[in-house]
Scaffold this motif. Sequence first.
Motif, PDB file in Angstrom:
ATOM      1  N   THR A   1       0.820  -1.197   0.000  1.00  0.00           N
ATOM      2  CA  THR A   1       0.000   0.000   0.000  1.00  0.00           C
ATOM      3  C   THR A   1       0.863   1.260   0.000  1.00  0.00           C
ATOM      4  N   GLU A   2       0.291   2.356  -0.494  1.00  0.00           N
ATOM      5  CA  GLU A   2       0.999   3.642  -0.585  1.00  0.00           C
ATOM      6  C   GLU A   2       0.217   4.709   0.181  1.00  0.00           C
ATOM      7  N   PRO A   3       0.312   4.697   1.501  1.00  0.00           N
ATOM      8  CA  PRO A   3      -0.553   5.553   2.312  1.00  0.00           C
ATOM      9  C   PRO A   3      -0.140   7.020   2.376  1.00  0.00           C
ATOM     10  N   LYS A   4       1.024   7.382   1.883  1.00  0.00           N
ATOM     11  CA  LYS A   4       1.515   8.743   2.089  1.00  0.00           C
ATOM     12  C   LYS A   4       1.180   9.690   0.943  1.00  0.00           C
ATOM     13  N   GLY A   5       0.375   9.250   0.012  1.00  0.00           N
ATOM     14  CA  GLY A   5       0.027  10.122  -1.096  1.00  0.00           C
ATOM     15  C   GLY A   5       1.119  10.150  -2.155  1.00  0.00           C
ATOM     16  N   GLY A   6       0.892  10.979  -3.189  1.00  0.00           N
ATOM     17  CA  GLY A   6       1.866  11.111  -4.259  1.00  0.00           C
ATOM     18  C   GLY A   6       2.887  12.178  -3.933  1.00  0.00           C
ATOM     19  N   PHE A   7       3.754  12.462  -4.898  1.00  0.00           N
ATOM     20  CA  PHE A   7       4.807  13.450  -4.715  1.00  0.00           C
ATOM     21  C   PHE A   7       4.197  14.836  -4.494  1.00  0.00           C
ATOM     22  N   LEU A   8       4.396  15.364  -3.286  1.00  0.00           N
ATOM     23  CA  LEU A   8       3.891  16.684  -2.900  1.00  0.00           C
ATOM     24  C   LEU A   8       2.370  16.800  -3.008  1.00  0.00           C
ATOM     25  N   ARG A   9       1.671  15.637  -3.016  1.00  0.00           N
ATOM     26  CA  ARG A   9       0.217  15.674  -3.123  1.00  0.00           C
ATOM     27  C   ARG A   9      -0.377  14.646  -2.185  1.00  0.00           C
ATOM     28  N   ASN A  10      -1.362  15.056  -1.448  1.00  0.00           N
ATOM     29  CA  ASN A  10      -2.065  14.153  -0.542  1.00  0.00           C
ATOM     30  C   ASN A  10      -3.401  13.738  -1.152  1.00  0.00           C
ATOM     31  N   ASN A  11      -3.797  12.518  -0.884  1.00  0.00           N
ATOM     32  CA  ASN A  11      -5.098  12.053  -1.348  1.00  0.00           C
ATOM     33  C   ASN A  11      -6.222  12.862  -0.692  1.00  0.00           C
ATOM     34  N   VAL A  12      -7.272  13.105  -1.446  1.00  0.00           N
ATOM     35  CA  VAL A  12      -8.434  13.842  -0.922  1.00  0.00           C
ATOM     36  C   VAL A  12      -9.666  12.961  -1.148  1.00  0.00           C
ATOM     37  N   PRO A  13      -9.913  11.990  -0.251  1.00  0.00           N
ATOM     38  CA  PRO A  13     -11.016  11.036  -0.459  1.00  0.00           C
ATOM     39  C   PRO A  13     -12.373  11.702  -0.594  1.00  0.00           C
ATOM     40  N   GLN A  14     -12.631  12.775   0.175  1.00  0.00           N
ATOM     41  CA  GLN A  14     -13.949  13.397   0.133  1.00  0.00           C
ATOM     42  C   GLN A  14     -14.261  14.018  -1.223  1.00  0.00           C
TER      43      GLN A  14
ATOM     44  N   ASN B   1     -12.808  12.594  -3.984  1.00  0.00           N
ATOM     45  CA  ASN B   1     -12.471  11.492  -4.898  1.00  0.00           C
ATOM     46  C   ASN B   1     -11.240  11.805  -5.748  1.00  0.00           C
ATOM     47  N   ARG B   2     -10.257  12.409  -5.104  1.00  0.00           N
ATOM     48  CA  ARG B   2      -8.991  12.681  -5.780  1.00  0.00           C
ATOM     49  C   ARG B   2      -7.908  11.822  -5.134  1.00  0.00           C
ATOM     50  N   TRP B   3      -7.321  10.959  -5.948  1.00  0.00           N
ATOM     51  CA  TRP B   3      -6.335  10.008  -5.454  1.00  0.00           C
ATOM     52  C   TRP B   3      -5.035  10.138  -6.246  1.00  0.00           C
ATOM     53  N   TYR B   4      -3.941  10.243  -5.491  1.00  0.00           N
ATOM     54  CA  TYR B   4      -2.619  10.379  -6.106  1.00  0.00           C
ATOM     55  C   TYR B   4      -1.698   9.208  -5.759  1.00  0.00           C
ATOM     56  N   SER B   5      -2.173   8.322  -4.898  1.00  0.00           N
ATOM     57  CA  SER B   5      -1.408   7.116  -4.572  1.00  0.00           C
ATOM     58  C   SER B   5      -2.379   5.985  -4.270  1.00  0.00           C
ATOM     59  N   ARG B   6      -1.868   4.767  -4.334  1.00  0.00           N
ATOM     60  CA  ARG B   6      -2.714   3.593  -4.135  1.00  0.00           C
ATOM     61  C   ARG B   6      -2.732   3.216  -2.659  1.00  0.00           C
ATOM     62  N   ASP B   7      -3.487   4.004  -1.913  1.00  0.00           N
ATOM     63  CA  ASP B   7      -3.635   3.835  -0.469  1.00  0.00           C
ATOM     64  C   ASP B   7      -4.768   2.834  -0.216  1.00  0.00           C
ATOM     65  N   VAL B   8      -4.418   1.591   0.078  1.00  0.00           N
ATOM     66  CA  VAL B   8      -5.412   0.524   0.210  1.00  0.00           C
ATOM     67  C   VAL B   8      -6.420   0.834   1.308  1.00  0.00           C
TER      68      VAL B   8
ATOM     69  N   ALA C   1      -7.448  -7.040   1.901  1.00  0.00           N
ATOM     70  CA  ALA C   1      -6.023  -7.319   2.116  1.00  0.00           C
ATOM     71  C   ALA C   1      -5.264  -6.003   2.238  1.00  0.00           C
ATOM     72  N   PRO C   2      -4.208  -5.957   3.052  1.00  0.00           N
ATOM     73  CA  PRO C   2      -3.445  -4.721   3.242  1.00  0.00           C
ATOM     74  C   PRO C   2      -2.490  -4.405   2.090  1.00  0.00           C
ATOM     75  N   PHE C   3      -2.589  -5.152   1.005  1.00  0.00           N
ATOM     76  CA  PHE C   3      -1.754  -4.935  -0.176  1.00  0.00           C
ATOM     77  C   PHE C   3      -2.659  -4.925  -1.398  1.00  0.00           C
ATOM     78  N   PHE C   4      -2.108  -4.646  -2.566  1.00  0.00           N
ATOM     79  CA  PHE C   4      -2.884  -4.748  -3.798  1.00  0.00           C
ATOM     80  C   PHE C   4      -2.082  -5.533  -4.819  1.00  0.00           C
ATOM     81  N   VAL C   5      -2.709  -5.865  -5.924  1.00  0.00           N
ATOM     82  CA  VAL C   5      -2.056  -6.649  -6.970  1.00  0.00           C
ATOM     83  C   VAL C   5      -2.033  -5.834  -8.255  1.00  0.00           C
ATOM     84  N   ASP C   6      -0.833  -5.669  -8.825  1.00  0.00           N
ATOM     85  CA  ASP C   6      -0.695  -5.055 -10.143  1.00  0.00           C
ATOM     86  C   ASP C   6      -0.945  -6.133 -11.194  1.00  0.00           C
ATOM     87  N   ALA C   7      -2.039  -6.026 -11.924  1.00  0.00           N
ATOM     88  CA  ALA C   7      -2.353  -7.042 -12.938  1.00  0.00           C
ATOM     89  C   ALA C   7      -1.305  -7.031 -14.040  1.00  0.00           C
TER      90      ALA C   7
END
Length: 286
Positions: A160-173, A175-182, A195-201
Amino acid sequence: MSEVRTVTSKAKGMRGHAARPSLWLTALSLMAFVTLIALGIWQIERRAWKLALIDRVEQRVHAPAAPIPSPASWSAVSAANDEYRHVSVAGRFLHDRETLVQAVTEEGPGYWVLTPLLRDDGTQILVNRGFVPSERREASTRKDSNPDGPIEITGLLRMTEPKGGFLRNNVPQHNRWYSRDVAGIAAARGLHDVAPFFVDAGAGSQIAGGPIGGLTVIRFPNNHLIYALTWFALAFMLAGRLFVTFGGGLFRRKRALKGFVHEPAGGLGATAHRTGSDAGTIVEQA
């Protein structure tokens, strides 16, 4: 005779001063030298660790696909032991709960399509189905590529990537996502037993007209040898400077003192005196 003694004592004082450089400067210089050597050794050790990591990841990526870890072992899954493992998982996609995460790939800017996969035991796995360009952001443009029945996905296990993207934080309210925060995505989509992880197909799981899979970038910067050589070079330069400052300077002063102090001609019975401030030593025989 007293003048000779005075000059001799001054010469000895100069030799003593030359032989005793500043204590604090010497200590700081030695500490800096030891620190630079330690940094160089640390980078050599880091290089060995990085090479071992790259080798482990290569083995995981190219190994045959194995089932994902069981729910009982999810708490023990870690990046060091499990990330980039080649895994497989089966279930049904919950397309109405997909999440788009902004991405920049070799295909250009767009989004990762993360869709929950519901398994027979009720647990859910977040699957990164792949990349879609901005013009295919809406799910309606990909409707024909969204399977409704059971499906098996093979790909790479990712943390999981809980810290957001580079200089950008996720804004769930919003629906803006910059990292794959499971955990964040699961909470925003009302998912349970995730699961606390994800799968890259992988590319083999790609469906015609659907997201582009198999775009996982595996890159581990390995500049540790350059860093090590830089630290060792700085240590070598500092050592050379110390030699010039303390060793070379002391050698030059000793040579100068030899020309400054001499024994009066005529031996111990001679008498020496000066005439004038700039006069040399005049020696008279006793």
